[in-house]
Scaffold this active site. Structure first.
Site, PDB file in Angstrom:
ATOM      1  N   CYS A  67      64.325  35.786  28.965  1.00 21.02           N
ATOM      2  CA  CYS A  67      64.065  36.063  29.257  1.00 21.02           C
ATOM      3  C   CYS A  67      64.533  38.103  28.783  1.00 21.02           C
ATOM      4  CB  CYS A  67      64.322  35.531  31.059  1.00 21.02           C
ATOM      5  SG  CYS A  67      63.613  34.205  30.954  1.00 21.02           S
ATOM      6  N   ARG A  92      61.183  39.467  23.262  1.00 25.03           N
ATOM      7  CA  ARG A  92      62.312  38.913  23.268  1.00 25.03           C
ATOM      8  C   ARG A  92      61.136  37.088  23.684  1.00 25.03           C
ATOM      9  NH1 ARG A  92      67.421  39.692  24.627  1.00 25.03           N
ATOM     10  NH2 ARG A  92      67.895  37.236  26.073  1.00 25.03           N
ATOM     11  N   TRP A 129      60.445  34.347  31.316  1.00 28.65           N
ATOM     12  CA  TRP A 129      60.326  33.220  30.650  1.00 28.65           C
ATOM     13  C   TRP A 129      60.143  32.421  31.441  1.00 28.65           C
ATOM     14  CZ3 TRP A 129      61.759  29.604  26.463  1.00 28.65           C
ATOM     15  CH2 TRP A 129      60.903  29.067  25.493  1.00 28.65           C
ATOM     16  N   ASN A 131      68.547  35.620  33.850  1.00 31.74           N
ATOM     17  CA  ASN A 131      68.241  34.982  32.546  1.00 31.74           C
ATOM     18  C   ASN A 131      68.907  33.671  32.623  1.00 31.74           C
ATOM     19  OD1 ASN A 131      66.930  37.264  31.728  1.00 31.74           O
ATOM     20  ND2 ASN A 131      67.834  38.097  30.496  1.00 31.74           N
ATOM     21  N   GLY A 132      68.654  32.920  32.278  1.00 28.00           N
ATOM     22  CA  GLY A 132      69.502  31.013  32.283  1.00 28.00           C
ATOM     23  C   GLY A 132      68.673  30.687  33.287  1.00 28.00           C
ATOM     24  N   GLU A 164      55.198  29.080  13.635  1.00 27.02           N
ATOM     25  CA  GLU A 164      55.360  29.967  14.128  1.00 27.02           C
ATOM     26  C   GLU A 164      54.436  31.392  14.621  1.00 27.02           C
ATOM     27  OE1 GLU A 164      58.895  31.792  12.605  1.00 27.02           O
ATOM     28  OE2 GLU A 164      58.598  31.820  14.035  1.00 27.02           O
ATOM     29  N   HIS A 166      55.743   8.533  -1.479  1.00 27.14           N
ATOM     30  CA  HIS A 166      55.702   8.110  -0.618  1.00 27.14           C
ATOM     31  C   HIS A 166      55.027   6.837   0.899  1.00 27.14           C
ATOM     32  CE1 HIS A 166      58.993   6.259  -3.455  1.00 27.14           C
ATOM     33  NE2 HIS A 166      58.885   7.628  -3.760  1.00 27.14           N
ATOM     34  N   LYS A 175      62.360  35.051  20.782  1.00 23.27           N
ATOM     35  CA  LYS A 175      63.708  35.569  20.133  1.00 23.27           C
ATOM     36  C   LYS A 175      64.817  34.958  19.786  1.00 23.27           C
ATOM     37  CE  LYS A 175      64.335  38.358  16.563  1.00 23.27           C
ATOM     38  NZ  LYS A 175      64.144  37.712  15.107  1.00 23.27           N
TER      39      LYS A 175
HETATM   40  C1  F6R Z   1      62.052  31.827  13.269  1.00 22.74           C
HETATM   41  C2  F6R Z   1      63.244  32.012  14.132  1.00 22.74           C
HETATM   42  C3  F6R Z   1      64.054  30.668  14.787  1.00 22.74           C
HETATM   43  C4  F6R Z   1      65.433  31.344  14.188  1.00 22.74           C
HETATM   44  C5  F6R Z   1      66.260  30.059  15.310  1.00 22.74           C
HETATM   45  C6  F6R Z   1      67.788  30.866  15.574  1.00 22.74           C
HETATM   46  O1  F6R Z   1      61.071  33.075  12.898  1.00 22.74           O
HETATM   47  O2  F6R Z   1      63.579  32.865  14.237  1.00 22.74           O
HETATM   48  O3  F6R Z   1      64.087  29.863  14.513  1.00 22.74           O
HETATM   49  O4  F6R Z   1      66.311  31.410  13.423  1.00 22.74           O
HETATM   50  O5  F6R Z   1      66.193  30.304  16.724  1.00 22.74           O
HETATM   51  O6  F6R Z   1      68.112  31.764  15.935  1.00 22.74           O
HETATM   52  P1  F6R Z   1      69.738  33.128  15.993  1.00 22.74           P
HETATM   53  O7  F6R Z   1      69.082  33.601  14.243  1.00 22.74           O
HETATM   54  O8  F6R Z   1      69.462  34.187  16.615  1.00 22.74           O
HETATM   55  O9  F6R Z   1      70.474  31.884  16.105  1.00 22.74           O
END
Ligand code: F6R
Length: 608
Positions: free
Chosen positions: A2, A27, A74, A98-99, A488, A504, A603
């Site tokens: 969010c 995001r 979200w 948010n949260g 993704e 294996h 994000k």
């Molecule tokens: C993949 C991606 C996620 C982030 C993960 C950690 O492309 O972006 O796997 O790497 O959510 O996010 P941060 O680095 O912000 O802790």
């Protein structure tokens, strides 16, 4: 995840709320809404499921407003729908959140007993009505009512609040989810991240855990409990161009193109006389003489960056290093304490699991270091030391340049560790630093210049339902990142496999036409990799090899071979990952996917 924006000032808030929400789209969200005071100081809400354009359509009569809050949602509690969208509230107030409020069910029951009714399925509406109860029924002041309401909640929140009887004030509160207050000229903002307000200001206060703030057009007051607190005014060194697409079709490809300069910027200020120097970060590499083990804890792509660093710690610094997934870390009874260094790698600096791992590590007495991209983020502030990557804002959900700078910075750090541990002399260190700082960004740029050639390999990949990435050693770790990136954004199922492990069990899945992307950048493992590749092609696999410039691989080993530019083999991961990112990008593009906003992904993952 969010997003929150709030505007109070001389201009029309609606414009700034929509612009802010648009900047936060990256995001990830499934509905949006705003609440605002009109010219007669009446409070309104407009919200809609789906894209922001649906909210804009409902604002066709172009209201004039100088104060408002907005939200991209979200969905967690309750499906994406108009009614579940934020803001929520009553005649007396509106909130965006948010949260997650974990104990919403019991509070909802209690409020139902007090005569409140609920129209949505959300936890946020419960928080809004609890606030209404303290404000309207118990007649507490706005500050006291927020304090009281948040003291009842279990979970995490960043809140933006408007009270119907004070049209010149935005209230906000934070616990567990990031929130900043942007300071402009004759206008102030609240936002869940700086990119939402960069067009107007780069100056901001970061709210800390448990703080509540009152924001007017020209004042900001922050409380921790009963006491007001003086906050340092921070300045983001990102400019608005960095947060815009600048002619590229997607943020993802723009950010891949930024990798060479991001690597140079991140490393340049940490090299003195050709050697690693972290004095400007106030980080003493001498710690690597004292610690007996390094633990790297992170999520997703950042965790994959940690895997590359693990290899470097072993081979260069001769220091044991474990890499752990942050969401697993604290449930695995981690054996850490004094003598351990825990390194948290995070682009956003707000990932809930990584933050929890950091807190646990500190509790257990380990030293902690954050490798973080966002200045002033929670992980950066809570770790004992922080070294910032300088990638600039990463907007695309799929992380690209962040991985490149994380791995490059970690490699520089390991050279420093190796020197301080007496495992690397200054001359060898200097030549490694030169290769890293001078040659690696060039090699990345050379692969970017070959984007069309790499893209041409992706048409047949785009038709696959399943595919495999294989590699050994560092190449296996690269395979993990390549596979994650493809999954993704293209939604093709793929698996990363240690090449030697295929037989294996997994090789039973390799049948006629299954694509296999094989990484082959480690010279000592090349011969073995070729055998593994032949095992798959013998079963009908169509192989694409990414290998070092001089790898001894016959042309008939695979349908396609991409040779990397000349570079020291231990740094081949940098141009190689660029190739993997370009493959994911062009495969997703060939499938017509929404590259910057892949389905179901956010994000910044600020909930566990
Ligand atoms: C993949 C991606 C996620 C982030 C993960 C950690 O492309 O972006 O796997 O790497 O959510 O996010 P941060 O680095 O912000 O802790």
């Amino acid at each position: 995840m969010c997003g929150i924006i709030g505007y109070i000032g001389k201009e029309n808030s609606i414009k700034h709320l929509i612009e802010g929400l648009r900047a936060l789209e990256y995001r990830g969200y499934d509905s949006a809404g705003i609440a605002y005071f009109d010219e007669n100081n009446s409070l309104h809400s407009v919200k809609a499921a789906g894209r922001l354009a649906n909210v804009e359509a409902k604002l066709a009569d172009k209201p004039v407003s100088h104060c408002g809050i907005g939200h991209t949602r979200w969905a967690t509690h309750g499906a994406p729908s108009d009614v579940n969208s934020h803001p929520h509230g009553t005649a007396s107030l509106r909130i965006v959140h948010n949260g997650i409020v974990e104990n919403y069910a019991s509070i909802r029951e209690e409020l139902t007993g007090l005569g409140y009714t609920f129209e949505s399925d959300t936890d946020t509406e419960v928080a809004a009505k609890l606030l209404d109860y303290y404000y309207k029924e118990e007649k507490l002041t706005a500050h006291a009512a927020i304090e009281r309401m948040t003291s009842r909640l279990v979970g995490s929140w960043a809140l933006g609040i408007l009270f119907a009887d004070t049209p010149n004030v935005i209230w906000c509160a934070r616990k567990g989810s990031p929130l900043i207050i942007g300071v402009g000229e004759d206008e102030n903002f609240i936002a869940s991240d700086i990119t939402a307000i960069l067009k107007r200001t780069r100056n901001y206060y970061q709210l800390d855990e448990g703080e509540i703030a009152k924001v007017t057009r020209d004042t900001v007051t922050v409380w921790q409990g009963e006491k007001t607190v003086e906050k340092p005014l921070l300045t983001a060194d990102w400019d608005i161009e960095a947060a815009e697409r600048g002619g590229f079709a997607h943020f993802m490809i723009k950010e891949i193109n930024e990798e060479p300069s991001a690597i140079r910027t991140t490393l340049g200020c940490r090299i003195k006389n050709g050697l690693p120097d972290f004095a400007s970060d106030a980080f003493d590499v001498g710690i690597f003489k004292k610690v007996t083990r390094v633990h790297i804890v992170a999520c997703g792509t950042a965790m994959h960056a940690g895997l590359i660093a693990k290899g470097a710690f072993a081979s260069l610094a001769k220091l044991p290093c474990e890499v752990e997934i942050a969401s697993e870390f604290r449930y695995n009874d981690p054996l850490i304490g004094e003598g351990d260094l825990v390194i948290i790698i995070s682009q956003s600096g707000e990932t809930a699991d990584s933050l929890a791992a950091l807190r646990l590590s500190k509790e257990k007495g380990a030293a902690t270091l954050a490798i973080v991209n966002v200045i002033g983020s929670s992980i950066a502030r809570e770790a004992d030391s922080v070294i910032y990557t300088m990638a600039g804002p990463e907007i695309a959900v799929a992380s690209t340049k962040a991985y490149s700078v994380q791995t490059a910075l970690m490699y520089l750090l390991v050279i420093g560790a190796a020197m301080t541990r007496g495992k690397l002399d200054a001359d060898s260190a200097r030549s490694k630093v030169t290769e890293l700082y001078e040659r690696a960004p060039e090699a990345v740029a050379e692969m970017i210049a070959r984007e069309n050639e790499i893209g041409s390999h992706c048409k047949w990949l785009a038709e696959a339902e399943d595919l495999f990435y294989i590699g050994r050693g560092a190449d296996y770790h690269l395979a993990c990142e390549g596979s994650l990136k493809l999954k993704e954004i293209s939604y093709i199922h793929s698996e990363a496999y240690a090449a030697g492990e295929l037989k294996h069990g997994t090789i039973s899945l390799i049948t006629e036409g299954v694509p296999v992307i094989a990484l082959c950048t480690v010279p000592s493992l090349c011969e073995k990799m070729v055998s593994n590749i032949r095992e798959t092609t013998a079963r009908g696999a169509k192989a694409l090899i990414i290998c070092s410039h001089d790898a001894e691989i016959a042309d008939d080993t695979a349908s396609h071979i991409i040779r990397l530019p000349k570079i020291a083999s231990e740094l081949a991961f940098l141009p190689a990952v660029t190739v993997l990112q370009l493959i994911a990008y062009h495969t997703a593009a060939a499938r017509g996917c929404d590259i910057d906003k892949p389905r179901n992904l956010a994000k910044s993952v600020t909930v566990e």
